[in-house]
Write a protein that holds these residues in place. Structure first.
Motif, mmCIF file in Angstrom:
data_model
loop_
_atom_site.group_PDB
_atom_site.id
_atom_site.type_symbol
_atom_site.label_atom_id
_atom_site.label_comp_id
_atom_site.label_asym_id
_atom_site.label_seq_id
_atom_site.Cartn_x
_atom_site.Cartn_y
_atom_site.Cartn_z
ATOM 1 N N LEU A 20 -1.802 3.341 12.549
ATOM 2 C CA LEU A 20 -0.767 3.095 11.541
ATOM 3 C C LEU A 20 0.260 4.227 11.547
ATOM 4 N N LEU A 22 -7.655 0.601 14.339
ATOM 5 C CA LEU A 22 -6.742 1.428 13.548
ATOM 6 C C LEU A 22 -6.837 2.911 13.909
ATOM 7 N N LYS A 72 1.486 5.237 1.893
ATOM 8 C CA LYS A 72 1.375 5.838 3.211
ATOM 9 C C LYS A 72 0.302 6.901 3.319
ATOM 10 N N LEU A 80 0.809 -1.207 0.000
ATOM 11 C CA LEU A 80 0.000 0.000 0.000
ATOM 12 C C LEU A 80 0.845 1.262 0.000
ATOM 13 N N CYS A 107 -9.980 4.243 2.939
ATOM 14 C CA CYS A 107 -8.877 5.216 2.949
ATOM 15 C C CYS A 107 -8.546 5.700 1.546
ATOM 16 N N TYR A 108 -8.657 4.832 0.565
ATOM 17 C CA TYR A 108 -8.346 5.185 -0.821
ATOM 18 C C TYR A 108 -9.527 5.850 -1.538
ATOM 19 N N LEU A 158 -3.426 5.986 3.972
ATOM 20 C CA LEU A 158 -3.616 5.293 5.244
ATOM 21 C C LEU A 158 -3.353 6.201 6.438
ATOM 22 N N CYS A 173 -11.289 -1.238 5.356
ATOM 23 C CA CYS A 173 -10.660 -0.007 5.840
ATOM 24 C C CYS A 173 -9.735 0.588 4.784
ATOM 25 N N VAL A 174 -9.000 -0.268 4.101
ATOM 26 C CA VAL A 174 -8.083 0.190 3.057
ATOM 27 C C VAL A 174 -8.850 0.890 1.936
ATOM 28 N N SER A 207 -5.670 6.929 9.720
ATOM 29 C CA SER A 207 -5.434 5.944 10.778
ATOM 30 C C SER A 207 -4.366 6.408 11.757
#
Length: 476
Positions: free
Chosen positions: A54, A114, A44, A42, A92-93, A47, A88-89, A51
């Motif tokens: 992270l 997270l 940075k 992924l 975020c994107y 995310l 969640c990913v 989060s």
């Protein structure tokens, strides 16, 4: 099923084999997130902007390899695992992701883990999930049930336990509230799988049965099911017999072999829990269901207090028990049920029904050559004080015993036939008895005598006739 769509970008997430996931972009990978055997390649910025957890992990990363500038982070302990993390990913994107009753709890717990909260960005995933739960899930009957089950299936070791308890409580409140509403307010869109024929002429709201919700709750694990039934009971708006219907349906669905009486040892705690939930009100559950529970309790070796409670409940409704149900019990069990029944001093009508039931039991048991005379006598004599308008059933049981036990002595035959009052045999039974070679001659003479008296005095209602039955006359 209700759902909420988040994000607007097309799905650019891809996989490589069974162990690699990545988001296809022109930018190079900057971070690898490891969850078990799966690696997410992924970037940075998407995310870390959402989060807090992270962000902290990256800040403290100890990756000192000079050539490898990619940070590797292992968060295998994340609630919901790789599936929840992938949601969640995508969030975020900005990739379109759909929350529904099956994944919202896992996504919410993963987002909490997270630290995807309002401290990092407004309308973050924790907030979005809560909005979906409060505005949609808790207002939906089916979705509340699904979410309640997922709270157990997820078992998040590192998630917010307090949140999970609150979530389960909200689901239970929603379920209990909906199950308690009047059937006129129930929409027929709800699941109802049980085979019941409805009159097409009946109005829609009148066609909804009181136990419309029973089948849907069968999907819950026993721990959650128990909480749901207790929550419904607490509201006090659902009749006890509907609770009984619910328990019967759940037992039939969840206890393997329950209907056939071949339950497995592993189902003992499940059986105990169902028995514990049985309402105290008489008639709230059928005698058939109680009989199945008792057979299961005996088979599984449940505590004596559990079995005694069931025996007490069956004795309260013994007049409703069918012959097929009671035939599964041995004589000692039936005798104890009858004695418990007698101690309650029920109505005469109930006593007549129980007498017929036990006569049928004796007749069927007598087909077995190993059935002891003493057992027959003991059980039959227990009912000696019960009113009998007819002794036909008892005669049939005695005849069946004599047929299968031809080796008993004359004195034993005398005691057996002494249970019967020939004056209370029907014309059909008398006709059979006078031709029955298995009966002692003395009994046949009695039958003929009383038949003659009946014929001569048919116009006199209060005629009383006695016949000497001293021991020395039985062998004549």
């Amino acid at each position: 099923m209700k759902f909420m769509k988040l994000g607007s970008k097309p799905d650019s997430s891809q996989s490589k084999g069974d162990s690699i996931r990545y988001v296809a972009t022109e930018l190079e990978t900057e971070i690898i997130v490891i969850i078990g055997n799966l690696k997410f390649y992924l970037h940075k910025f998407p995310l870390l902007s959402k989060s807090g957890h992270l962000q902290k992990l990256i800040a403290t990363s100890k990756n000192e390899e000079k050539k490898n500038k990619i940070d590797e982070i292992d968060i295998t302990e994340i609630p919901g695992g790789s599936v929840a993390f992938e949601i969640c990913v995508k969030f975020c994107y900005g990739i379109t992701v759909t929350l529904n009753a099956y994944n919202v709890v896992a996504a919410r717990c993963a987002a909490e883990f997270l630290e995807m909260n309002e401290n990092f960005e407004k309308s973050n995933l924790v907030y979005k999930s809560d909005v979906f739960l409060n505005s949609t899930i808790f207002r939906s009957w089916k979705d509340s049930i699904i979410v309640l089950q997922t709270t157990r299936d997820l078992s998040p070791k590192y998630s917010d336990e307090e949140f999970n308890l609150k979530l389960a409580k909200r689901c239970l409140e929603s379920i209990a509230s909906t199950a308690s509403i009047h059937t006129s307010k129930v929409e027929w869109s709800y699941t109802y799988n049980r085979k019941k024929k409805l009159d097409p002429k009946v109005k829609k709201q009148e066609a909804v049965p009181k136990d419309w919700w029973v089948e849907d709750l069968c999907d819950l694990h026993i721990d959650l099911y128990k909480q749901a039934i207790e929550a419904i009971k607490k509201r006090g708006k659902v009749p006890a017999f509907v609770i009984g219907e619910a328990l019967h349906a759940y037992a039939a669905r969840r206890i393997a072999g329950f209907s056939k009486g071949t339950v497995k040892t592993s189902d003992r705690s499940l059986t105990d829990s169902i028995i514990e939930l049985v309402p105290d009100e008489k008639g709230s559950v059928s005698s058939g269901f109680l009989s199945k529970l008792l057979r299961a309790a005996i088979s599984l070796g449940c505590e004596e207090t559990v079995k005694e409670r069931l025996k007490k409940r069956i004795s309260e409704q013994l007049e409703e028990t069918t012959l097929s149900e009671i035939l599964s019990y041995d004589v000692d069990m039936v005798q104890s049920l009858v004695k418990e029944f007698m101690s309650r001093d029920p109505k005469t009508r109930s006593k007549v029904s129980v007498t017929k039931l036990i006569d049928g039991y004796l007749a069927e048991k007598s087909r077995d050559a190993s059935f002891l005379l003493q057992n027959f006598l003991s059980l039959a004599e227990t009912l000696s004080s019960f009113p009998r308008q007819s002794h036909d059933g008892l005669y049939r049981a005695i005849d069946m015993f004599l047929k299968e036990h031809s080796g008993i002595s004359k004195s034993e035959k005398k005691r057996l036939c002494g249970l019967m009052d020939c004056r209370k045999l029907s014309a059909e039974a008398c006709e059979h008895a006078v031709q029955n070679e298995r009966l002692p001659m003395r009994v046949i003479v009695q039958v003929l005598f009383f038949e003659q008296i009946r014929a001569n005095c048919s116009s006199t209602e209060n005629t009383t006739t006695t016949l000497n039955t001293e021991d020395d006359e039985w062998d004549q």
